[in-house]
Scaffold this active site. Structure first.
Site, PDB file in Angstrom:
ATOM      1  N   GLU A 443       0.829  -1.212   0.000  1.00 18.79           N
ATOM      2  CA  GLU A 443       0.000   0.000   0.000  1.00 18.79           C
ATOM      3  C   GLU A 443       0.866   1.266   0.000  1.00 18.79           C
ATOM      4  O   GLU A 443       0.551   2.250   0.656  1.00 18.79           O
ATOM      5  CB  GLU A 443      -0.945  -0.044   1.211  1.00 18.79           C
ATOM      6  CG  GLU A 443      -2.269   0.672   1.019  1.00 18.79           C
ATOM      7  CD  GLU A 443      -2.872   0.455  -0.350  1.00 18.79           C
ATOM      8  OE1 GLU A 443      -3.210  -0.697  -0.678  1.00 18.79           O
ATOM      9  OE2 GLU A 443      -3.002   1.436  -1.094  1.00 18.79           O
TER      10      GLU A 443
HETATM   11  C1  LIG Z   1       2.103  -9.658   0.311  1.00 17.31           C
HETATM   12  C2  LIG Z   1       1.959  -8.522  -0.668  1.00 17.31           C
HETATM   13  C3  LIG Z   1       0.693  -8.102  -1.032  1.00 17.31           C
HETATM   14  C4  LIG Z   1       0.545  -7.067  -1.957  1.00 17.31           C
HETATM   15  N1  LIG Z   1      -0.715  -6.720  -2.403  1.00 17.31           N
HETATM   16  C5  LIG Z   1      -0.835  -5.880  -3.465  1.00 17.31           C
HETATM   17  C6  LIG Z   1      -2.116  -5.668  -4.095  1.00 17.31           C
HETATM   18  O1  LIG Z   1      -3.155  -6.201  -3.657  1.00 17.31           O
HETATM   19  N2  LIG Z   1      -2.166  -4.874  -5.193  1.00 17.31           N
HETATM   20  C7  LIG Z   1      -1.054  -4.278  -5.709  1.00 17.31           C
HETATM   21  O2  LIG Z   1      -1.168  -3.596  -6.717  1.00 17.31           O
HETATM   22  N3  LIG Z   1       0.173  -4.446  -5.124  1.00 17.31           N
HETATM   23  C8  LIG Z   1       0.296  -5.235  -4.028  1.00 17.31           C
HETATM   24  N4  LIG Z   1       1.529  -5.440  -3.455  1.00 17.31           N
HETATM   25  C9  LIG Z   1       2.687  -4.746  -3.994  1.00 17.31           C
HETATM   26  C10 LIG Z   1       3.216  -3.661  -3.052  1.00 17.31           C
HETATM   27  O3  LIG Z   1       2.314  -2.590  -2.996  1.00 17.31           O
HETATM   28  C11 LIG Z   1       4.613  -3.287  -3.553  1.00 17.31           C
HETATM   29  O4  LIG Z   1       5.458  -4.375  -3.231  1.00 17.31           O
HETATM   30  C12 LIG Z   1       5.123  -1.992  -2.940  1.00 17.31           C
HETATM   31  O5  LIG Z   1       4.365  -0.897  -3.388  1.00 17.31           O
HETATM   32  C13 LIG Z   1       6.599  -1.738  -3.258  1.00 17.31           C
HETATM   33  O6  LIG Z   1       6.887  -1.915  -4.606  1.00 17.31           O
HETATM   34  P1  LIG Z   1       8.100  -2.879  -5.021  1.00 17.31           P
HETATM   35  O7  LIG Z   1       7.890  -4.176  -4.311  1.00 17.31           O
HETATM   36  O8  LIG Z   1       8.206  -2.920  -6.489  1.00 17.31           O
HETATM   37  O9  LIG Z   1       9.375  -2.217  -4.388  1.00 17.31           O
HETATM   38  P2  LIG Z   1      10.283  -1.086  -5.078  1.00 17.31           P
HETATM   39  O10 LIG Z   1       9.412  -0.036  -5.670  1.00 17.31           O
HETATM   40  O11 LIG Z   1      11.298  -1.747  -5.927  1.00 17.31           O
HETATM   41  O12 LIG Z   1      10.986  -0.465  -3.795  1.00 17.31           O
HETATM   42  C14 LIG Z   1      12.123  -1.067  -3.167  1.00 17.31           C
HETATM   43  C15 LIG Z   1      12.631  -0.121  -2.067  1.00 17.31           C
HETATM   44  O13 LIG Z   1      13.000   1.130  -2.649  1.00 17.31           O
HETATM   45  C16 LIG Z   1      12.300   2.193  -2.024  1.00 17.31           C
HETATM   46  N5  LIG Z   1      11.944   3.196  -3.038  1.00 17.31           N
HETATM   47  C17 LIG Z   1      11.489   2.987  -4.289  1.00 17.31           C
HETATM   48  N6  LIG Z   1      11.270   4.162  -4.909  1.00 17.31           N
HETATM   49  C18 LIG Z   1      11.576   5.138  -4.023  1.00 17.31           C
HETATM   50  C19 LIG Z   1      11.543   6.559  -4.053  1.00 17.31           C
HETATM   51  N7  LIG Z   1      11.101   7.228  -5.108  1.00 17.31           N
HETATM   52  N8  LIG Z   1      11.936   7.216  -2.949  1.00 17.31           N
HETATM   53  C20 LIG Z   1      12.343   6.574  -1.837  1.00 17.31           C
HETATM   54  N9  LIG Z   1      12.382   5.230  -1.752  1.00 17.31           N
HETATM   55  C21 LIG Z   1      12.011   4.520  -2.828  1.00 17.31           C
HETATM   56  C22 LIG Z   1      11.053   1.556  -1.408  1.00 17.31           C
HETATM   57  O14 LIG Z   1      10.562   2.296  -0.290  1.00 17.31           O
HETATM   58  C23 LIG Z   1      11.588   0.188  -1.011  1.00 17.31           C
HETATM   59  O15 LIG Z   1      12.198   0.248   0.251  1.00 17.31           O
HETATM   60  C24 LIG Z   1       1.694  -6.429  -2.494  1.00 17.31           C
HETATM   61  C25 LIG Z   1       2.972  -6.836  -2.077  1.00 17.31           C
HETATM   62  C26 LIG Z   1       3.111  -7.873  -1.199  1.00 17.31           C
HETATM   63  C27 LIG Z   1       4.494  -8.334  -0.821  1.00 17.31           C
END
Ligand SMILES: Cc1cc2nc3c(=O)[nH]c(=O)nc-3n(C[C@H](O)[C@H](O)[C@H](O)COP(=O)(O)OP(=O)(O)OC[C@H]3O[C@@H](n4cnc5c(N)ncnc54)[C@H](O)[C@@H]3O)c2cc1C
Length: 591
Positions: A443
């Site tokens: 989220e």
């Molecule tokens: C169990 C689970 C359930 C989920 N459910 C849903 C769902 O129902 N629907 C859905 O659409 N998604 C869902 N997600 C996805 C979730 O919302 C994303 O994993 C999350 O938004 C982070 O994206 P990412 O995993 O690609 O991490 P990344 O975007 O690759 O981020 C990796 C790290 O980099 C940091 N980071 C990235 N960009 C920036 C920035 N601009 N500034 C500062 N820090 C940054 C992040 O804070 C994080 O620490 C789910 C994920 C999990 C694990």
């Protein structure tokens, strides 16, 4: 070793009632919109829901963790753990899902903040299962705000009850925090519908066997839009396209391709969803999808924030019971032959009180954010609505991130209270920590919430709303200073307020010049605001009990404990928040 106490959840109805009061429920119930509801009805409803959460939902929690959701690769079907479907059916039949929706759409017409209290108890009882209604309720809000009449007629009645469930489909392999990189695309079809194709990952409750239909709200790119987030639109893609009578009709061209194996919330299926020219409907404006999706995301952020106090509370209850029964060591002055319950050791008492006060303070901040949203939507005057909206906007990232971080701290402390018994699965406390770990990630990660706070929310209207919040806090600190029992509270709260005021001026000035400096301290700034808001509301909670001697004594003690244990870090946090980006230059990049 203590038995794994699966069903033992005791809904903290008094704490929730107090938090609702401090957060402003009386002012919300005084609005014309809620004239059919009074405080007595809220109390009865929450009591009933608490019983339901404890007796029907909580007993499914351990099986959900142990067995998890299961995937059949031959059919793409997902089966839920034992007891989930039955508990969910009873949830739908009893009408809990409809509590906070408008009466004209079959809801109970209760304020959102009461709905949030419901979600908190549900999440305490079984966090994995509770995610299903969270997503459905977000979809209802999206359709209420952005759906057309046909969409509302076709989908709302069954989503409001929970007969059908919903998902939020944003994330893709290359598009996580940055949704501007979404590839899933939609092409206009001949009949005004759209063909949606692409792969979404991590979709919570994307496929399951508990509801007759699943409505996916998919963020996708349609032709003619600009690149990035501005070219995105929301498409409603049902698992079964409803027939003329509204019944689930033809299967749509989509499937769950697999489930993720994960650390916690095993009962909630986390799906890779594939859409292959699936029939969809545009919801809201073409290329205006982010605004529409934010209706769902903002509410979901508070619901996910509520997982913080939910897991903290559940872990606290387990750890306190364990600490009262586990005997080890002896208190000075007692015979060595008579081991003391570990709750008698000051360090264990400290851990338990930290867990409890983190749960209390988090709940207060969340409910304030949610009640502000109710005032923003239904306030009597333009000024009331403006203030409500502004506090909701400002506090939402704080409530999501600070409260879920607290959930993690509290569940980790809970495990520590158990000692070695906490690290083995048999006692059940480890599940709390594993479940809690996701809340700071999904989220919008807590890091992204911090960026949102310092880049958008704090500078809004030249910082007017943070200054307004600082003014509210100063008033409470002065009132607390008149009560000798609140000595540590008033002293530390005043210091924290000043630290937040100083950091805010720095953020406002520096943000305009060197954004990187502000971003480097964003998470510390968010934590500072969360702790200060939490300390402010803990003081308000104590002051609200002034005329009830016994209650005041406990609430003042809890407020003082929170002030010294958590809020006193405000000065250090202000220092981190304003330390700038230069200190990061020493990081060595791999390769
Ligand atoms: C169990 C689970 C359930 C989920 N459910 C849903 C769902 O129902 N629907 C859905 O659409 N998604 C869902 N997600 C996805 C979730 O919302 C994303 O994993 C999350 O938004 C982070 O994206 P990412 O995993 O690609 O991490 P990344 O975007 O690759 O981020 C990796 C790290 O980099 C940091 N980071 C990235 N960009 C920036 C920035 N601009 N500034 C500062 N820090 C940054 C992040 O804070 C994080 O620490 C789910 C994920 C999990 C694990």
């Amino acid at each position: 070793m203590a038995e794994r106490a699966a069903g033992s959840y005791n809904p903290p109805l008094d704490d929730i009632g107090e938090a609702l009061e401090v957060a402003g429920l009386p002012a919300v119930l005084a609005l014309a919109r809620f004239s059919h509801i009074d405080a007595g009805m809220v109390k009865v409803v929450l009591g009933e829901l608490g019983r339901f959460a404890a007796e029907v939902i909580a007993p499914t929690d351990t099986a959900g963790d142990r067995q998890g959701a299961r995937y059949d690769p031959a059919t793409g079907a997902v089966s839920t753990p034992p007891g989930f479907a039955d508990a969910y059916r009873r949830y739908v039949e009893s009408g809990w899902g409809a509590l906070q929706f408008p009466q004209e759409h079959g809801g109970g017409g209760f304020p959102s903040v009461v709905g949030l209290a419901l979600q908190e108890m549900f999440a305490s009882a079984n966090m994995a299962l509770s995610l299903n209604p969270v997503l459905t309720q977000g979809a209802v809000e999206l359709l209420l705000a952005w759906g057309d009449d046909n969409q509302r007629r076709a989908y709302l009645p069954r989503l409001v009850t929970g007969e059908w469930s919903a998902t939020m489909d944003l994330t893709e392999p290359d598009a996580g925090s940055d949704l501007g990189a979404v590839h899933t695309y939609a092409e206009p079809g001949p009949d005004g519908r759209w063909d949606v194709s692409g792969t979404k990952i991590f979709i919570t409750w994307g496929e399951h066997d508990m509801a007759a239909n699943i409505v996916h709200l998919v963020l996708a790119r349609a032709p003619g839009g600009p690149p990035g987030t501005k070219g995105l639109s929301v498409f409603l893609v049902p698992k079964f396209v409803p027939g003329p009578g509204g019944e689930p009709g033809t299967p749509n061209s989509l499937r769950c391709a697999r489930l993720e194996e994960k650390l916690g919330i095993h009962g909630a299926p986390t799906c890779v969803m594939e859409y292959d020219h699936a029939r969809g409907e545009l919801v809201g404006p073409l290329h205006g999808g982010m605004r529409a999706m934010f209706t769902m995301m903002n509410l979901a952020r508070l619901s996910i924030g509520a997982e913080g106090p939910a897991v903290a509370e559940r872990a606290y209850q387990q750890a306190a019971a364990y600490a009262a029964s586990r005997r080890q060591g002896h208190r000075p002055g007692q015979p060595a032959a008579q081991p003391s319950p570990i709750i008698e050791h000051p360090d264990v008492a400290r851990m338990l009180l930290e867990m409890r006060t983190l749960a209390l303070a988090s709940r207060l901040v969340l409910y304030l954010a949610s009640a502000s949203g109710d005032l923003g939507r239904h306030g009597a005057t333009e000024a009331d609505r403006a203030r409500g909206h502004a506090y909701f906007d400002l506090l939402t990232p704080v409530a999501k991130a600070w409260c879920t971080s607290n959930g993690l701290i509290a569940t980790s402390l809970g495990l520590q209270v158990y000692g070695g018994a906490g690290y083995v699965e048999e006692t059940g406390i480890a599940q709390r920590l594993r479940d809690a770990r996701i809340a700071p990630i999904y989220e919008g990660t807590n890091g992204i919430q911090a960026v949102d706070l310092v880049v958008r929310k704090v500078p809004k209207d030249d910082g007017r709303w943070v200054h307004s919040l600082l003014g509210d806090i100063a008033v409470t600190a002065a009132r607390a200073a008149d009560q000798k029992e609140l000595g540590p509270t008033s002293e530390v709260l005043a210091e924290a307020r000043d630290a937040l005021a100083g950091a805010t001026e720095w953020v406002l000035e520096r943000g305009a010049e060197t954004l990187d400096d502000v971003l480097a301290g964003a998470s510390a700034y968010l934590e500072l605001m969360g702790a200060t808001a939490g300390g402010w509301l803990m003081a308000e909670r104590a002051l609200a009990a002034l005329h009830d001697g016994a209650r005041f004594e406990v609430a003042a003690g809890e407020s003082n404990f929170f002030a010294v244990e958590t809020l006193a870090s405000a000065r250090a946090l202000a220092r981190q928040a304003t330390a700038g980006a230069e200190r990061l230059a020493v990081l060595r990049r791999p390769g």
